[in-house]
Write a protein that holds these residues in place. Structure first.
Motif, PDB file in Angstrom:
ATOM      1  N   GLU B 178       0.833  -1.208   0.000  1.00 32.63           N
ATOM      2  CA  GLU B 178       0.000   0.000   0.000  1.00 32.63           C
ATOM      3  C   GLU B 178       0.868   1.260   0.000  1.00 32.63           C
ATOM      4  N   LYS B 179       1.877   1.259   0.851  1.00 29.97           N
ATOM      5  CA  LYS B 179       2.759   2.432   0.927  1.00 29.97           C
ATOM      6  C   LYS B 179       3.597   2.588  -0.335  1.00 29.97           C
ATOM      7  N   LEU B 180       4.264   1.504  -0.741  1.00 31.97           N
ATOM      8  CA  LEU B 180       5.288   1.642  -1.780  1.00 31.97           C
ATOM      9  C   LEU B 180       4.711   1.683  -3.191  1.00 31.97           C
ATOM     10  N   VAL B 181       3.506   1.143  -3.380  1.00 28.99           N
ATOM     11  CA  VAL B 181       2.917   1.143  -4.722  1.00 28.99           C
ATOM     12  C   VAL B 181       1.915   2.280  -4.902  1.00 28.99           C
ATOM     13  N   PHE B 182       1.109   2.521  -3.849  1.00 33.11           N
ATOM     14  CA  PHE B 182      -0.031   3.420  -4.056  1.00 33.11           C
ATOM     15  C   PHE B 182       0.112   4.789  -3.384  1.00 33.11           C
ATOM     16  N   THR B 183       1.030   4.922  -2.461  1.00 30.78           N
ATOM     17  CA  THR B 183       1.073   6.167  -1.684  1.00 30.78           C
ATOM     18  C   THR B 183       2.359   6.959  -1.930  1.00 30.78           C
ATOM     19  N   ASP B 184       3.463   6.385  -1.494  1.00 27.60           N
ATOM     20  CA  ASP B 184       4.709   7.156  -1.469  1.00 27.60           C
ATOM     21  C   ASP B 184       5.151   7.716  -2.821  1.00 27.60           C
ATOM     22  N   PRO B 185       5.039   6.979  -3.928  1.00 25.71           N
ATOM     23  CA  PRO B 185       5.516   7.556  -5.196  1.00 25.71           C
ATOM     24  C   PRO B 185       4.765   8.818  -5.605  1.00 25.71           C
ATOM     25  N   TYR B 186       3.606   9.060  -4.992  1.00 27.36           N
ATOM     26  CA  TYR B 186       2.774  10.185  -5.406  1.00 27.36           C
ATOM     27  C   TYR B 186       2.912  11.397  -4.481  1.00 27.36           C
ATOM     28  N   GLN B 187       3.915  11.348  -3.643  1.00 27.13           N
ATOM     29  CA  GLN B 187       4.178  12.483  -2.760  1.00 27.13           C
ATOM     30  C   GLN B 187       5.659  12.476  -2.391  1.00 27.13           C
ATOM     31  N   ASN B 188       6.092  13.528  -1.772  1.00 22.80           N
ATOM     32  CA  ASN B 188       7.502  13.635  -1.414  1.00 22.80           C
ATOM     33  C   ASN B 188       7.777  12.817  -0.152  1.00 22.80           C
ATOM     34  N   ALA B 189       7.900  11.509  -0.339  1.00 17.88           N
ATOM     35  CA  ALA B 189       8.057  10.596   0.801  1.00 17.88           C
ATOM     36  C   ALA B 189       9.514  10.195   0.956  1.00 17.88           C
ATOM     37  N   GLU B 190       9.865   9.922   2.196  1.00 14.31           N
ATOM     38  CA  GLU B 190      11.245   9.574   2.507  1.00 14.31           C
ATOM     39  C   GLU B 190      11.695   8.304   1.788  1.00 14.31           C
ATOM     40  N   SER B 191      10.740   7.372   1.611  1.00 13.74           N
ATOM     41  CA  SER B 191      11.112   6.082   1.022  1.00 13.74           C
ATOM     42  C   SER B 191      11.431   6.197  -0.471  1.00 13.74           C
ATOM     43  N   ASN B 192      11.023   7.295  -1.116  1.00 11.27           N
ATOM     44  CA  ASN B 192      11.250   7.398  -2.557  1.00 11.27           C
ATOM     45  C   ASN B 192      12.735   7.387  -2.894  1.00 11.27           C
ATOM     46  N   SER B 193      13.012   7.006  -4.115  1.00 10.27           N
ATOM     47  CA  SER B 193      14.393   6.916  -4.558  1.00 10.27           C
ATOM     48  C   SER B 193      14.413   7.096  -6.073  1.00 10.27           C
ATOM     49  N   TYR B 194      14.988   8.205  -6.508  1.00 14.02           N
ATOM     50  CA  TYR B 194      15.092   8.445  -7.955  1.00 14.02           C
ATOM     51  C   TYR B 194      16.230   9.426  -8.180  1.00 14.02           C
ATOM     52  N   PRO B 195      16.792   9.400  -9.355  1.00 18.27           N
ATOM     53  CA  PRO B 195      17.960  10.262  -9.598  1.00 18.27           C
ATOM     54  C   PRO B 195      17.562  11.737  -9.711  1.00 18.27           C
ATOM     55  N   GLU B 196      18.514  12.573  -9.426  1.00 20.17           N
ATOM     56  CA  GLU B 196      18.340  14.028  -9.451  1.00 20.17           C
ATOM     57  C   GLU B 196      17.743  14.518 -10.774  1.00 20.17           C
ATOM     58  N   ASN B 197      18.228  13.939 -11.876  1.00 16.80           N
ATOM     59  CA  ASN B 197      17.784  14.454 -13.181  1.00 16.80           C
ATOM     60  C   ASN B 197      16.352  14.037 -13.539  1.00 16.80           C
ATOM     61  N   LEU B 198      15.706  13.300 -12.650  1.00 21.00           N
ATOM     62  CA  LEU B 198      14.304  12.930 -12.875  1.00 21.00           C
ATOM     63  C   LEU B 198      13.362  13.834 -12.068  1.00 21.00           C
ATOM     64  N   GLN B 199      13.964  14.725 -11.280  1.00 16.55           N
ATOM     65  CA  GLN B 199      13.176  15.525 -10.335  1.00 16.55           C
ATOM     66  C   GLN B 199      12.023  16.271 -11.002  1.00 16.55           C
ATOM     67  N   GLU B 200      12.280  16.808 -12.166  1.00 17.98           N
ATOM     68  CA  GLU B 200      11.250  17.606 -12.824  1.00 17.98           C
ATOM     69  C   GLU B 200      10.060  16.740 -13.221  1.00 17.98           C
ATOM     70  N   THR B 201      10.357  15.586 -13.797  1.00 18.50           N
ATOM     71  CA  THR B 201       9.300  14.638 -14.170  1.00 18.50           C
ATOM     72  C   THR B 201       8.501  14.210 -12.944  1.00 18.50           C
ATOM     73  N   VAL B 202       9.219  13.897 -11.879  1.00 20.76           N
ATOM     74  CA  VAL B 202       8.567  13.444 -10.653  1.00 20.76           C
ATOM     75  C   VAL B 202       7.689  14.553 -10.086  1.00 20.76           C
ATOM     76  N   LYS B 203       8.205  15.759 -10.093  1.00 22.74           N
ATOM     77  CA  LYS B 203       7.446  16.885  -9.560  1.00 22.74           C
ATOM     78  C   LYS B 203       6.147  17.090 -10.343  1.00 22.74           C
TER      79      LYS B 203
END
Lengths: 404, 404
Positions: B178-203
């Motif tokens: 629930e957390k890792l698939v449906f919640t955290d990727p859609y907000q600025n959560a501590e568990s997220n992990s992605y490279p700096e150059n993806l920040q704009e897409t993620v935002k």
């Protein structure tokens, strides 16, 4: 998986229940109390035990290991006593004034000792006597909102909801509902019960493939959608009332299901009463009763919706649940389910095993037949229009069209 | 509610596990075996024990009371070992050739002893090495149809389904999903992990209110729709393969949820591999691999759908479930859910905690960024188009548009 030690369990008698209560310290002097079994003996014993000196009384409800009402001998898990008691205790956390207080329980004996509500009357009976209860919609709307919200994922979050849901797995009693509400009325089943002169109406229902398919969808929802802890059998016979007090009793069908099922059950039973009153009520009281019932249907939903939305916006577990957009989405689903389940609940009371006195008690045969046909047709409309009718006004407008 | 007696449990070592196996009669001579722990130590120990004389071997999998992979120290119920073992045993009733055989288990030690599959390779790894497995779609399509049907209400009826569902209440592992698939990727959560150059897409994804609302709906379905027993984590890392054999492993996330979740997980991981292969594969092999992957996506669904329909028509518990109309209804819902969950599964692998080697292992930085952006955009399309795309052809046509 039952919590009942079968070797300990035995059905009480009016004598042995007093010995039990004395052993547990719940009464002090066996000689100073009266005891009367008042249950219908179909599913449960209900003993009312009264202290002659203080005039205080309590109720001892004990589950029996069968359900005579369903079939000649349909065995039923005694675990339902635990489920009923725990459902009462859950409700008491949120709406203590709207459920009987539990004083003591004993899962081995499938027994719950609780508040005596002999000063109350069953809502169905009260309505049939022509009484109007002005607080019903506020009380039941609140009961529904508090219970249906507070046991949901949105209130409890991922861990607590699943733990609670596991406590309320209720195969035996869900099986009864599944058969009697969603299956048997739609086919030539042995459990069905309807008068000969309704045969043609019933036959045309069995040939209504579109309806049968819609009911199959609703049954799938009932089977799979574990949204929240339901009462499971919230008809007007499960509500005790006085003019000021409302108490919801008998949640032994409690399980995790779709929220609309409870609301639909209550609205269906008001609807059945409305249809019956067109044949039953004195001409000079009919308008007043009809208006009261339509108002109660509308207000029950309005109170429910308002309070449910407040709870979601205030207490939603996640930020994105605390938005009006999400609340709209959840409430629209609950509303559509409410209508669909209300339709199934209306139809089953005419064709299926367990009827309601509202309709069956109509003395005039032609009037009774008319009410039965109208109830079936109303049920059908509820099922078909569940995504069309946007608010209780649509239903009450439909019902007004049935008025004498 | 756990079946593990915590005072008995202790993590095995390469030595103590052999003493345990000898005590249980699973090996005869401690001196004649080798033992090697090969697990990643994040969630479980995995010991491979080999008999030097017969060359026969077995696997001992033991759950650890925490999940290092999720957080530094996220405590996890050992009960998941029972759930995993029982899920393997359920699957073995229907597709014994597609799961590892269970030889022994011990819930006190959170241990399952099973078939050694060291001659197999993890599907994700095999695909990344450029291997094509011609039987995957037939095997996984069958695995999905048999398991998802045979644990459903339509297969089991009212009583047995609920008893089985109660065994698979799995709060801890569902919480992770629930957390890792449906919640955290859609907000600025501590568990997220992605490279700096993806920040704009993620935002821009975090600001996509329409997407976030659709994912909230899918999450509600995941939370409430107990349709059938799922594997719960059916990515290409949970599938062991040889050219001829397919074995689905690691069902510790098993629980009663919506059928489309498992199918969506598998299709999402093929989709991620497809996107990755556009950057990874040799130019002269890329077309072949791409066509294979698209064919595998289409065929997995086709095999699933055909077999699921057969099972429903043959074995549906009720007459009215054994119709093509009902099958169409059920399969259409599963298809839509498949797309929606595939979308969430695709996005989480780019933004969320646990990534896939398919994408992360792309050496060229620009290529990797491109694949990450395409995966997010594909996930978004899957979620938005779940009621629009009518068959896997719609998805594969979309993916063809991403081809180099």
């Amino acid at each position: 998986m039952t919590n009942v030690r079968e070797h300990v369990y035995e059905p009480f008698t009016e004598q042995s229940v007093l010995v039990y209560l004395e052993n547990k310290g719940l009464i002090t002097d066996i000689e100073q109390v009266t005891c009367k079994e008042v249950g219908d003996g179909n599913l449960n014993y209900v003993f009312i035990v009264k202290d002659l000196q203080t005039d205080k009384s309590l109720v001892v409800k004990q589950a029996l290991p069968y359900a005579k009402v369903v079939g000649e001998s349909w065995p039923l898990s005694l675990d339902r006593a635990r489920i009923e008691r725990q459902a009462l205790q859950e409700a008491a956390k949120y709406v203590p004034a709207l459920v009987p207080e539990v004083f003591h329980y004993d899962d081995d004996y499938a027994v719950t000792v609780m508040e005596d509500l002999s000063d109350h009357v069953i809502l169905r009976k009260g309505l049939l006597e022509g009484n109007l209860y002005p607080h019903i919609s506020a009380h039941i709307g609140t009961y529904l909102a508090e219970n249906l919200f507070n046991a949901s994922d949105e209130a409890l979050g991922p861990i607590e909801k699943k733990k609670l849901a596991r406590q309320f797995v209720n195969p035996d009693l869900c099986d009864i509902t599944e058969k009697l509400v969603f299956t048997d009325p739609y086919q030539n089943a042995e459990s069905n019960s309807y008068p000969e002169n309704l045969q043609e109406t019933v036959k045309s229902l069995w040939e209504d493939d579109r309806l049968i398919f819609e009911v199959a969808k609703l049954k799938k929802q009932f089977l799979t959608e574990g949204e929240t802890l339901l009462h499971g059998d919230l008809h007007t016979g499960s509500v005790f009332v006085t003019e000021k007090s409302t108490k919801v009793i008998d949640p032994e069908f409690a399980f995790y299901g779709p929220a609309g099922f409870d609301i639909g059950a209550f609205i269906a039973n008001l609807t059945l009463n409305y249809i019956a009153q067109q044949e039953r009520a004195d001409e000079n009281k009919r308008t007043e009763i009809s208006e009261y019932l339509l108002e109660t249907i509308e207000q029950t939903w309005a109170v429910f919706e308002k309070r449910y939305r407040e709870l979601l916006l205030e207490k939603g577990f996640e930020e994105r649940q605390r938005t009006n957009q999400y609340a709209d989405y959840v409430l629209e689903k609950i509303w559509q389910d409410t209508l669909g389940f209300a339709g199934c609940k209306t139809i089953r009371r005419i064709i299926g095993l367990a009827h309601v006195e509202d309709i069956d008690g109509i003395e005039d045969e032609a009037g009774r037949l008319q009410a039965q046909q109208r109830a079936i047709e109303t049920g059908r409309s509820l099922v078909f229009n569940r995504t069309v009718w946007r608010s209780p006004k649509s239903l009450t407008a439909y019902l007004k069209g049935l008025a004498k």
